[in-house]
Write a protein that holds these residues in place. Structure first.
Motif, mmCIF file in Angstrom:
data_model
loop_
_atom_site.group_PDB
_atom_site.id
_atom_site.type_symbol
_atom_site.label_atom_id
_atom_site.label_comp_id
_atom_site.label_asym_id
_atom_site.label_seq_id
_atom_site.Cartn_x
_atom_site.Cartn_y
_atom_site.Cartn_z
ATOM 1 N N TYR A 1 -12.046 -2.402 6.493
ATOM 2 C CA TYR A 1 -12.895 -1.594 5.609
ATOM 3 C C TYR A 1 -12.437 -0.138 5.511
ATOM 4 O O TYR A 1 -12.978 0.619 4.712
ATOM 5 N N ARG A 2 -11.452 0.256 6.315
ATOM 6 C CA ARG A 2 -10.936 1.629 6.265
ATOM 7 C C ARG A 2 -9.918 1.825 5.147
ATOM 8 O O ARG A 2 -9.473 2.936 4.897
ATOM 9 N N ALA A 3 -9.540 0.759 4.445
ATOM 10 C CA ALA A 3 -8.580 0.867 3.343
ATOM 11 C C ALA A 3 -9.174 1.707 2.204
ATOM 12 O O ALA A 3 -10.391 1.787 2.040
ATOM 13 N N HIS A 4 -8.308 2.309 1.425
ATOM 14 C CA HIS A 4 -8.739 3.131 0.290
ATOM 15 C C HIS A 4 -9.437 2.278 -0.762
ATOM 16 O O HIS A 4 -9.056 1.138 -1.003
ATOM 17 N N VAL A 5 -10.440 2.851 -1.403
ATOM 18 C CA VAL A 5 -11.159 2.177 -2.487
ATOM 19 C C VAL A 5 -10.360 2.346 -3.778
ATOM 20 O O VAL A 5 -10.045 3.466 -4.176
ATOM 21 N N CYS B 1 0.842 -1.183 0.000
ATOM 22 C CA CYS B 1 0.000 0.000 0.000
ATOM 23 C C CYS B 1 0.889 1.249 0.000
ATOM 24 O O CYS B 1 1.714 1.419 0.893
ATOM 25 N N PRO B 2 0.729 2.115 -0.977
ATOM 26 C CA PRO B 2 1.548 3.324 -1.041
ATOM 27 C C PRO B 2 1.018 4.477 -0.187
ATOM 28 O O PRO B 2 1.618 5.543 -0.155
ATOM 29 N N HIS B 3 -0.097 4.305 0.470
ATOM 30 C CA HIS B 3 -0.699 5.391 1.249
ATOM 31 C C HIS B 3 0.028 5.577 2.571
ATOM 32 O O HIS B 3 0.579 4.645 3.132
ATOM 33 N N ARG B 4 -0.008 6.795 3.070
ATOM 34 C CA ARG B 4 0.583 7.107 4.375
ATOM 35 C C ARG B 4 -0.470 7.747 5.224
ATOM 36 O O ARG B 4 -1.053 8.739 4.813
ATOM 37 N N PRO B 5 -0.814 7.222 6.366
ATOM 38 C CA PRO B 5 -0.329 5.947 6.893
ATOM 39 C C PRO B 5 -0.864 4.800 6.046
ATOM 40 O O PRO B 5 -1.863 4.946 5.332
ATOM 41 N N ASN C 1 -6.254 -3.046 0.154
ATOM 42 C CA ASN C 1 -5.678 -4.202 0.831
ATOM 43 C C ASN C 1 -6.093 -5.528 0.193
ATOM 44 O O ASN C 1 -5.821 -6.602 0.720
ATOM 45 N N GLY C 2 -6.772 -5.468 -0.953
ATOM 46 C CA GLY C 2 -7.168 -6.666 -1.668
ATOM 47 C C GLY C 2 -8.528 -7.214 -1.298
ATOM 48 O O GLY C 2 -8.995 -8.184 -1.885
ATOM 49 N N VAL C 3 -9.198 -6.595 -0.344
ATOM 50 C CA VAL C 3 -10.524 -7.032 0.083
ATOM 51 C C VAL C 3 -11.562 -6.566 -0.929
ATOM 52 O O VAL C 3 -11.501 -5.441 -1.413
ATOM 53 N N ILE C 4 -12.487 -7.451 -1.266
ATOM 54 C CA ILE C 4 -13.662 -7.055 -2.038
ATOM 55 C C ILE C 4 -14.769 -6.864 -1.019
ATOM 56 O O ILE C 4 -15.194 -7.814 -0.354
ATOM 57 N N ALA C 5 -15.174 -5.618 -0.840
ATOM 58 C CA ALA C 5 -16.172 -5.268 0.171
ATOM 59 C C ALA C 5 -17.535 -5.111 -0.496
ATOM 60 O O ALA C 5 -17.659 -4.418 -1.505
ATOM 61 N N PHE C 6 -18.535 -5.764 0.075
ATOM 62 C CA PHE C 6 -19.897 -5.692 -0.442
ATOM 63 C C PHE C 6 -20.711 -4.690 0.359
ATOM 64 O O PHE C 6 -20.430 -4.438 1.526
ATOM 65 N N ASP C 7 -21.734 -4.127 -0.276
ATOM 66 C CA ASP C 7 -22.573 -3.120 0.370
ATOM 67 C C ASP C 7 -23.255 -3.628 1.634
ATOM 68 O O ASP C 7 -23.596 -2.845 2.510
#
Length: 65
Positions: free
Chosen positions: A16-20, A1-5, A34-40
């Motif tokens: 679920y707080r990871a960037h979309v 993940c290139p995001h900081r933090p 983070n590779g998660v596929i999050a559903f509504d």
């Protein structure tokens, strides 16, 4: 993940707080950094595990009833 933090890992409780990376609201899911596929419905497919998280499993049991 290139995001900081950096984004939480796929197995962290706050995953679920990871960037979309890719949102598909018309289909009800989003791919997170983070590779998660999050559903509504708050279910998720976790990367490399082939399994679903506890919310998705509970939702599947309700739908089967």
């Amino acid at each position: 993940c290139p995001h900081r933090p950096p984004c939480p890992t796929a197995y962290a409780s706050d995953r679920y707080r990871a960037h979309v990376l890719s949102a598909h609201p018309e289909q009800g899911w989003s791919l997170l950094c983070n590779g998660v596929i999050a559903f509504d419905d708050l279910g998720a497919l976790l990367p490399a595990s082939g399994g679903r998280d506890e919310h998705a499993a509970a939702a599947a049991r309700l739908l089967a009833a």
